[in-house]
Design a protein around this motif. Structure first.
Motif, mmCIF file in Angstrom:
data_model
loop_
_atom_site.group_PDB
_atom_site.id
_atom_site.type_symbol
_atom_site.label_atom_id
_atom_site.label_comp_id
_atom_site.label_asym_id
_atom_site.label_seq_id
_atom_site.Cartn_x
_atom_site.Cartn_y
_atom_site.Cartn_z
ATOM 1 N N SER A 135 45.862 46.441 33.543
ATOM 2 C CA SER A 135 45.061 46.127 34.726
ATOM 3 C C SER A 135 43.586 46.361 34.444
ATOM 4 O O SER A 135 42.725 45.546 34.826
ATOM 5 C CB SER A 135 45.511 46.996 35.908
ATOM 6 O OG SER A 135 46.837 46.692 36.291
ATOM 7 N N GLY A 168 39.960 50.960 38.973
ATOM 8 C CA GLY A 168 41.007 51.263 38.013
ATOM 9 C C GLY A 168 40.776 52.547 37.254
ATOM 10 O O GLY A 168 41.714 53.285 36.949
ATOM 11 N N THR A 201 51.050 49.326 32.785
ATOM 12 C CA THR A 201 50.514 48.483 33.862
ATOM 13 C C THR A 201 49.064 48.837 34.148
ATOM 14 O O THR A 201 48.214 47.950 34.333
ATOM 15 C CB THR A 201 51.353 48.654 35.138
ATOM 16 O OG1 THR A 201 52.709 48.262 34.867
ATOM 17 C CG2 THR A 201 50.806 47.810 36.276
ATOM 18 N N TRP A 202 48.766 50.124 34.187
ATOM 19 C CA TRP A 202 47.399 50.580 34.438
ATOM 20 C C TRP A 202 46.461 50.123 33.318
ATOM 21 O O TRP A 202 45.362 49.633 33.575
ATOM 22 C CB TRP A 202 47.378 52.094 34.558
ATOM 23 C CG TRP A 202 46.003 52.670 34.687
ATOM 24 C CD1 TRP A 202 45.198 52.669 35.781
ATOM 25 C CD2 TRP A 202 45.248 53.312 33.645
ATOM 26 N NE1 TRP A 202 43.998 53.281 35.499
ATOM 27 C CE2 TRP A 202 43.999 53.683 34.207
ATOM 28 C CE3 TRP A 202 45.524 53.624 32.313
ATOM 29 C CZ2 TRP A 202 43.030 54.346 33.456
ATOM 30 C CZ3 TRP A 202 44.558 54.276 31.569
ATOM 31 C CH2 TRP A 202 43.321 54.624 32.146
ATOM 32 N N LEU A 239 36.776 46.189 40.379
ATOM 33 C CA LEU A 239 38.128 46.404 39.865
ATOM 34 C C LEU A 239 38.128 47.416 38.722
ATOM 35 O O LEU A 239 39.027 48.265 38.627
ATOM 36 C CB LEU A 239 38.733 45.077 39.398
ATOM 37 C CG LEU A 239 39.070 44.060 40.489
ATOM 38 C CD1 LEU A 239 39.530 42.741 39.874
ATOM 39 C CD2 LEU A 239 40.146 44.603 41.434
ATOM 40 N N ALA A 278 42.382 43.696 31.993
ATOM 41 C CA ALA A 278 42.232 42.412 32.690
ATOM 42 C C ALA A 278 40.938 42.386 33.493
ATOM 43 O O ALA A 278 40.244 41.350 33.539
ATOM 44 C CB ALA A 278 43.427 42.170 33.604
ATOM 45 N N ALA A 279 40.594 43.500 34.134
ATOM 46 C CA ALA A 279 39.343 43.563 34.903
ATOM 47 C C ALA A 279 38.138 43.410 33.986
ATOM 48 O O ALA A 279 37.151 42.746 34.334
ATOM 49 C CB ALA A 279 39.272 44.883 35.670
#
Length: 311
Positions: free
Chosen positions: A10, A153, A6-7, A149, A13-14
């Motif tokens: 994420s 992150g 997930t990290w 983001l 995606a950023a």
């Protein structure tokens, strides 16, 4: 493992959001501004010194040299800025970002959500002839939001116990320089590393002599954002990013050689250690910018030929 995946996604995606925001903003500015915008920016950046001043002021206002250098590359890609103007703006951005070290406790934040909200609202409910400008404002905010983001992150990697456990190893200037470059490349923000360099010094956790090398390394690491931005653009944009890296490396070479007597003198002054680091950061970037601006005119004919070549 699920948490790790997930990290990872994420963060990816950023990064994708940043690339899309940059590309879309560049397209919108080119489409909306057209010749008028091009002429206005050419007036503001018609000399190297004025372009650098513009880059410094804008970076000081938004507190993100990453955003300014990325947008300079994007605007040069669409011919809104000339390649030389983009270079001068990127040189100035390194000076503007030094304000962060002085104002760590008052760091400007929240620009991304603000501009995204205003841009979206304007494009929906603003006067119909002006609604397209809301879209440009939205993408402008998206760039900052994506950078925030990415920093959020990846910041745990920089602020985690790994760094604290290795302060002793960072006593080596070379290791501190590399650590600053790597950390900045990871978190995509020299502001984060500047904060990590200044705050521990104020708490006597990190020696000022080590912190200044971390800050110098951040100047190299921050160029990774321009490379990231140029990956979605043409060959000229990628060469602009490479040229930006070259000037930053030149600045670090000055830091490690010519500027060392001045830096040693600053570190001996009876001022708070955190202010010593901030002052070194400012003097270093200002000297590097002046050297780059002095070299740019005689070097430009060859650099321009190289950037526009097909090979």
């Amino acid at each position: 493992m699920d948490g790790l995946l997930t990290w990872i996604f994420s963060v990816l995606a950023a990064i994708m959001l940043f690339l899309h925001g940059l590309s879309a903003f560049s397209d919108e500015m080119s489409r909306l501004g057209g010749e008028r915008l091009r002429l206005a920016l050419q007036r503001l950046t018609r000399s190297d010194w004025r372009g650098s001043l513009l880059g410094a002021v804008f970076t000081a206002l938004v507190q993100s040299s990453s955003a300014v250098t990325s947008m300079a590359v994007g605007l040069a890609n669409n011919r809104t800025l000339t390649e030389r103007s983009a270079v001068s703006v990127m040189i100035g951005a390194n000076v503007g970002t030094t304000l962060t070290a002085w104002l760590v406790a008052m760091k400007v934040s929240g620009l991304g959500p603000l501009f995204v909200t205003l841009g979206c609202a304007w494009s929906l409910i603003g006067p119909r002839p002006w609604r397209p400008y809301g879209k440009a404002l939205f993408y402008f905010g998206l760039i900052f939001l994506a950078l925030d983001l990415i920093s959020q992150g990846l910041a745990p990697l920089a602020a985690g116990p790994w760094l604290a456990q290795r302060h002793a190893a960072l006593g080596s200037p070379l290791l501190a320089l590399l650590a600053g470059a790597v950390l900045t490349g990871l978190v995509q923000s020299s502001s984060v590393v500047s904060g990590l360099a200044v705050l521990p010094v104020s708490q006597t956790v990190l020696a000022p002599g080590v912190a200044v090398w971390l800050v110098a390394g951040a100047n190299i690491g921050t160029t990774s954002t321009a490379f990231l931005a140029s990956s979605a653009l043409d060959a000229t944009a990628r060469r602009l990013a490479l040229l930006n890296t070259g000037f930053n490396v030149l600045g670090v070479l000055l830091f490690a050689t010519v500027l060392q007597p001045l830096i040693a003198w600053i570190l001996r002054q009876h001022i708070p250690p955190a202010q010593q680091v901030a002052l070194v950061h400012s003097v270093f970037n200002l000297a590097a910018a002046m050297a780059a601006l002095a070299l740019l005119p005689p070097m430009w004919p060859r650099l321009e030929t190289w950037m526009r070549s097909r090979s």
